[in-house]
Design a protein around this motif. Sequence first.
Motif, PDB file in Angstrom:
ATOM      1  N   PHE A 142      31.118  28.289  52.065  1.00  0.00           N
ATOM      2  CA  PHE A 142      30.178  29.267  51.522  1.00  0.00           C
ATOM      3  C   PHE A 142      30.867  30.340  50.694  1.00  0.00           C
ATOM      4  CE2 PHE A 142      30.925  33.107  54.017  1.00  0.00           C
ATOM      5  CZ  PHE A 142      31.727  32.609  55.030  1.00  0.00           C
ATOM      6  N   LEU A 143      32.164  30.514  50.887  1.00  0.00           N
ATOM      7  CA  LEU A 143      32.862  31.578  50.164  1.00  0.00           C
ATOM      8  C   LEU A 143      32.769  31.400  48.653  1.00  0.00           C
ATOM      9  CD1 LEU A 143      36.023  32.083  52.377  1.00  0.00           C
ATOM     10  CD2 LEU A 143      34.057  33.587  52.132  1.00  0.00           C
ATOM     11  N   ASP A 144      32.531  30.164  48.208  1.00  0.00           N
ATOM     12  CA  ASP A 144      32.435  29.919  46.765  1.00  0.00           C
ATOM     13  C   ASP A 144      31.027  30.115  46.217  1.00  0.00           C
ATOM     14  OD1 ASP A 144      35.056  29.268  46.502  1.00  0.00           O
ATOM     15  OD2 ASP A 144      34.744  27.134  46.944  1.00  0.00           O
ATOM     16  N   TYR A 145      30.032  30.261  47.088  1.00  0.00           N
ATOM     17  CA  TYR A 145      28.659  30.344  46.589  1.00  0.00           C
ATOM     18  C   TYR A 145      28.389  31.706  45.953  1.00  0.00           C
ATOM     19  CZ  TYR A 145      28.105  26.393  49.831  1.00  0.00           C
ATOM     20  OH  TYR A 145      28.254  25.228  50.505  1.00  0.00           O
ATOM     21  N   ARG A 146      27.327  31.728  45.142  1.00  0.00           N
ATOM     22  CA  ARG A 146      26.959  32.963  44.465  1.00  0.00           C
ATOM     23  C   ARG A 146      26.454  33.990  45.480  1.00  0.00           C
ATOM     24  NH1 ARG A 146      22.190  34.971  42.395  1.00  0.00           N
ATOM     25  NH2 ARG A 146      22.420  36.255  40.535  1.00  0.00           N
ATOM     26  N   ALA A 147      26.940  35.231  45.340  1.00  0.00           N
ATOM     27  CA  ALA A 147      26.574  36.259  46.314  1.00  0.00           C
ATOM     28  C   ALA A 147      25.129  36.704  46.124  1.00  0.00           C
ATOM     29  CB  ALA A 147      27.510  37.452  46.211  1.00  0.00           C
ATOM     30  N   GLY A 148      24.753  37.082  44.902  1.00  0.00           N
ATOM     31  CA  GLY A 148      23.356  37.424  44.646  1.00  0.00           C
ATOM     32  C   GLY A 148      22.940  38.820  45.050  1.00  0.00           C
ATOM     33  N   PHE A 149      23.808  39.575  45.703  1.00  0.00           N
ATOM     34  CA  PHE A 149      23.451  40.962  46.030  1.00  0.00           C
ATOM     35  C   PHE A 149      24.387  41.900  45.276  1.00  0.00           C
ATOM     36  CE2 PHE A 149      26.464  39.545  49.219  1.00  0.00           C
ATOM     37  CZ  PHE A 149      27.350  40.594  49.339  1.00  0.00           C
ATOM     38  N   ASP A 150      23.984  43.148  45.162  1.00  0.00           N
ATOM     39  CA  ASP A 150      24.797  44.108  44.425  1.00  0.00           C
ATOM     40  C   ASP A 150      25.590  44.975  45.377  1.00  0.00           C
ATOM     41  OD1 ASP A 150      24.166  43.681  41.595  1.00  0.00           O
ATOM     42  OD2 ASP A 150      22.118  44.077  42.246  1.00  0.00           O
ATOM     43  N   ILE A 151      26.734  45.449  44.899  1.00  0.00           N
ATOM     44  CA  ILE A 151      27.549  46.372  45.682  1.00  0.00           C
ATOM     45  C   ILE A 151      27.687  47.643  44.861  1.00  0.00           C
ATOM     46  CG2 ILE A 151      29.782  46.765  46.755  1.00  0.00           C
ATOM     47  CD1 ILE A 151      30.095  43.811  47.120  1.00  0.00           C
ATOM     48  N   ALA A 152      27.394  48.771  45.500  1.00  0.00           N
ATOM     49  CA  ALA A 152      27.298  50.002  44.729  1.00  0.00           C
ATOM     50  C   ALA A 152      28.654  50.528  44.286  1.00  0.00           C
ATOM     51  CB  ALA A 152      26.575  51.060  45.543  1.00  0.00           C
ATOM     52  N   GLN A 153      29.668  50.405  45.124  1.00  0.00           N
ATOM     53  CA  GLN A 153      30.944  51.011  44.772  1.00  0.00           C
ATOM     54  C   GLN A 153      32.009  49.939  44.764  1.00  0.00           C
ATOM     55  OE1 GLN A 153      31.659  54.673  46.962  1.00  0.00           O
ATOM     56  NE2 GLN A 153      29.659  54.461  47.912  1.00  0.00           N
ATOM     57  N   SER A 154      32.652  49.780  43.624  1.00  0.00           N
ATOM     58  CA  SER A 154      33.692  48.768  43.557  1.00  0.00           C
ATOM     59  C   SER A 154      34.788  49.224  42.612  1.00  0.00           C
ATOM     60  CB  SER A 154      33.089  47.452  43.085  1.00  0.00           C
ATOM     61  OG  SER A 154      34.118  46.545  42.834  1.00  0.00           O
ATOM     62  N   VAL A 155      36.012  49.008  43.035  1.00  0.00           N
ATOM     63  CA  VAL A 155      37.139  49.382  42.192  1.00  0.00           C
ATOM     64  C   VAL A 155      37.319  48.330  41.104  1.00  0.00           C
ATOM     65  CG1 VAL A 155      39.612  49.838  42.173  1.00  0.00           C
ATOM     66  CG2 VAL A 155      38.240  50.504  44.140  1.00  0.00           C
ATOM     67  N   VAL A 156      37.111  47.073  41.490  1.00  0.00           N
ATOM     68  CA  VAL A 156      37.237  45.986  40.521  1.00  0.00           C
ATOM     69  C   VAL A 156      35.840  45.633  40.025  1.00  0.00           C
ATOM     70  CG1 VAL A 156      39.346  45.017  41.472  1.00  0.00           C
ATOM     71  CG2 VAL A 156      37.159  44.350  42.439  1.00  0.00           C
ATOM     72  N   PRO A 157      35.744  45.038  38.837  1.00  0.00           N
ATOM     73  CA  PRO A 157      34.410  44.706  38.312  1.00  0.00           C
ATOM     74  C   PRO A 157      33.717  43.705  39.222  1.00  0.00           C
ATOM     75  CG  PRO A 157      36.151  44.102  36.729  1.00  0.00           C
ATOM     76  CD  PRO A 157      36.831  44.655  37.926  1.00  0.00           C
ATOM     77  N   TYR A 158      32.432  43.956  39.501  1.00  0.00           N
ATOM     78  CA  TYR A 158      31.680  43.059  40.383  1.00  0.00           C
ATOM     79  C   TYR A 158      30.253  42.954  39.875  1.00  0.00           C
ATOM     80  CZ  TYR A 158      29.023  41.419  44.353  1.00  0.00           C
ATOM     81  OH  TYR A 158      28.170  40.698  45.162  1.00  0.00           O
ATOM     82  N   SER A 159      29.696  41.751  39.918  1.00  0.00           N
ATOM     83  CA  SER A 159      28.272  41.612  39.636  1.00  0.00           C
ATOM     84  C   SER A 159      27.704  40.632  40.646  1.00  0.00           C
ATOM     85  CB  SER A 159      28.033  41.080  38.229  1.00  0.00           C
ATOM     86  OG  SER A 159      28.091  39.668  38.256  1.00  0.00           O
ATOM     87  N   GLN A 160      26.376  40.576  40.694  1.00  0.00           N
ATOM     88  CA  GLN A 160      25.741  39.712  41.696  1.00  0.00           C
ATOM     89  C   GLN A 160      26.056  38.239  41.464  1.00  0.00           C
ATOM     90  OE1 GLN A 160      21.509  39.085  40.787  1.00  0.00           O
ATOM     91  NE2 GLN A 160      21.513  41.184  40.078  1.00  0.00           N
TER      92      GLN A 160
END
Lengths: 399, 349
Positions: free
Chosen positions: A65-83
């Motif tokens: 499952f670690l490879d599947y799309r997350a689909g949720f947002d994270i408000a604070q991230s040091v590195v670029p992140y998208s759903q």
Amino acid sequence: MAHPIAEDAPLRTAEPRVSFLNDPVKRGLLVQFVLLVLVVGFFAWIVTNTAENLQRANIASGFGFLDYRAGFDIAQSVVPYSQDASYGYALLVGFINTLVVAVLGVVIASFIGLLVGIGRLSSNWLVRQISTAYVETFRNIPPLLVIFFWYFGVLAVLPQPRDALSLGFGFSLSNRGMFTPRPLFEPAFWVVVAGFAVGIAMTVAFSAWARRKQMRTGQQTRVLPAALALIVGLPLVLFVLAGSPMSLEFPQQTRFNLVGGLQVKPEFIALMLALSIYTAAFIAEIVRAGILAVSHGQTEAAHSLGLRPGPTLRLIVIPQALRVIIPPLTSQYLNLTKNSSLAVAIGYPDLVSVGGTILNQTGQAVEIVIIWMAVYLGISLATSLFMNWFNRRVALVER
Amino acid sequence: MFGQLGKQGWLIMKATSLPLALGLVLGLGAAAHAATLDDVKAKGFLQCGANTGLPGFAAPDNAGNWTGFDVDYCRAVAAAIFGDPSKVKFTPLSAKERFTALQSGEVDVLIRNTTWTMSRDTSLGLKFAGVNYYDGQGFMVRKDLGVSSALELSGASICVQTGTTTELNLADYFRANKMDYNPVVFEKLDETNSAYDSGRCDALTTDASGLYATRLTMKSPGDHMVLPEIISKEPLGPVVRQGDDQWFNVVKWTHFALLDAEELGVTQANVEEMKTSDNPEIKRLLGVDGTFGQAIGLSNDWVVNIIKGVGNYGEIFERNIGTSSPLEIERGLNALWTDGGIQYGMPVR
Ligand SMILES: N[C@@H](CCC(=O)N[C@@H](CS)C(=O)NCC(=O)O)C(=O)O
């Protein structure tokens, strides 16, 4: 090789012939072996049993499952992140957030702890009382309550962003956190960075020279003014010469929030403050104990050599106190790191919080809990290794 | 001493997922068992997974008695089994804890505003026994914010609870409408709500039913409004573990019996008289004719017990969340199919 001596053996002429079980070495090996088999067997049983149980209950398992799309947002991230990122990457974001809190927390807690610890031994009555009150208050309140205090008690009652408290220079405080201007660098800014690096290098060289000179002649040279000039002055001059290659982006008021600039979210501030203030109370006590452990004779000897109180503390007392301070300090650092998992309570997206979300979406509780445990264990072991190394370095070398 | 104090951080993990995960690891739970109905009968009570406190749906009252729409569903199942709606114990579960609690056998059934989704119905090893409330996700904002549509929320901070379908719908909705937002994600309902109430967020999002319930717990409920957009389908229903068809049937048919009773006009007040009715459907439902109860491992008067205990679907709805309750929710989609809704009880035949 141990030599068990039979009661009536007159002299050890040859190896006494004893039964296998009476030979402590062999017996020891046997016990170790049996224990090892039991432990390995126990874990093997747990693993297979778990796998079977999950399968029988039709619950998905494995780390795919670690490879599947997350689909949720994270408000604070040091590195670029998208759903669109993977669950594995989301966990990494959480992990980095944990590290940020842990590292910053350790630095701030050590700083406050050192000040308060020394303060408790101060000859100034007021400083001593304040330091004692600090320690006794924060050491005795559970950290979760301290976190809630800052989050719901202090930060949440700040005004809405549209009536934010302005602190001047584009800094403002509201219930959405602290906003500051963000520096925007132009390409020519590299000159300033280079100047900064050169300044540091030259300062290092200069202080080495000053030290050598002191060794040779006994004369002290003041390093601080030169260091300031090199590290701060040089880049500043270059900055002006290069035509100020930097501008500031100020936060703008929009309908809901301030946008632009830098935002430090209240969840982060609350967690940071609470963890550092809480842990600092313990560190202060460790520092105090460390200093008290250095015999007063050392201070007197230093004074009689003509050292002033400042250098006495810096050169004589603290280096010796460190030996006593570092081992318990390590466990405080570990505690702070583990306590950072209280972040879930106020919505700071640390490893536990992000992991919890994933646990829920995938239902893979066992896997997530394993990852949590492995990561915290890893962080703790790395911290311990580093602190042990540091401890050996500052340990008193017996001459 | 230092070491002990520092362990606090782990308490949260320990208190929630860890024991549950351990339950799975050691297989102590009933996961391995299939005969839940026998276990429940032997235990003498039903262990029902409920919400931690959502007024109208599941919340303990001042005297510590659990009341609410979902709670009455638990009582209905207990009444079907024991003929006594009080033979039930409640385990309050947060969004995050609920599935592990069910999987590991800590609860026999989960009736806690839980959305029926494909992954929950498959890879989580669970089975939904029906939909007791057709819902959808909405937003609540403070009236003085001057927002009248969710489409105006671009740039807003939004409070949301973790472990819910809500979190994902939110991400999808804002992306589909090309809007930005700042999620503020909490683990516990209380913390989510108080963060919203204190102004940390501009909007709170969850199931519309949850919003109506939550609004009542705000410092001044009148200051808040629910926006008209419904951004998702949230069919909420009771859940059981896979692999126990008999138990699944008990829960599923309790739900249908409640609906059928409403459709046939069988109420808590008239159920005794109805036993003498000539209507063959009512006769079958109330066990006067046939052995339908026995077929699922209960007594034939199981529906009589349910209705005596909690009333029919409509009565449960009205009492807890309907227009005469503080929540004032219209039947809407949850009206019977005969009244223009989509609630539809399968026939007892
Ligand atoms: N229906 C959604 C959301 C259900 C949900 O957990 N809603 C929240 C907000 S109303 C809740 O009931 N929380 C109560 C708790 O965690 O105790 C789902 O199944 O994921």
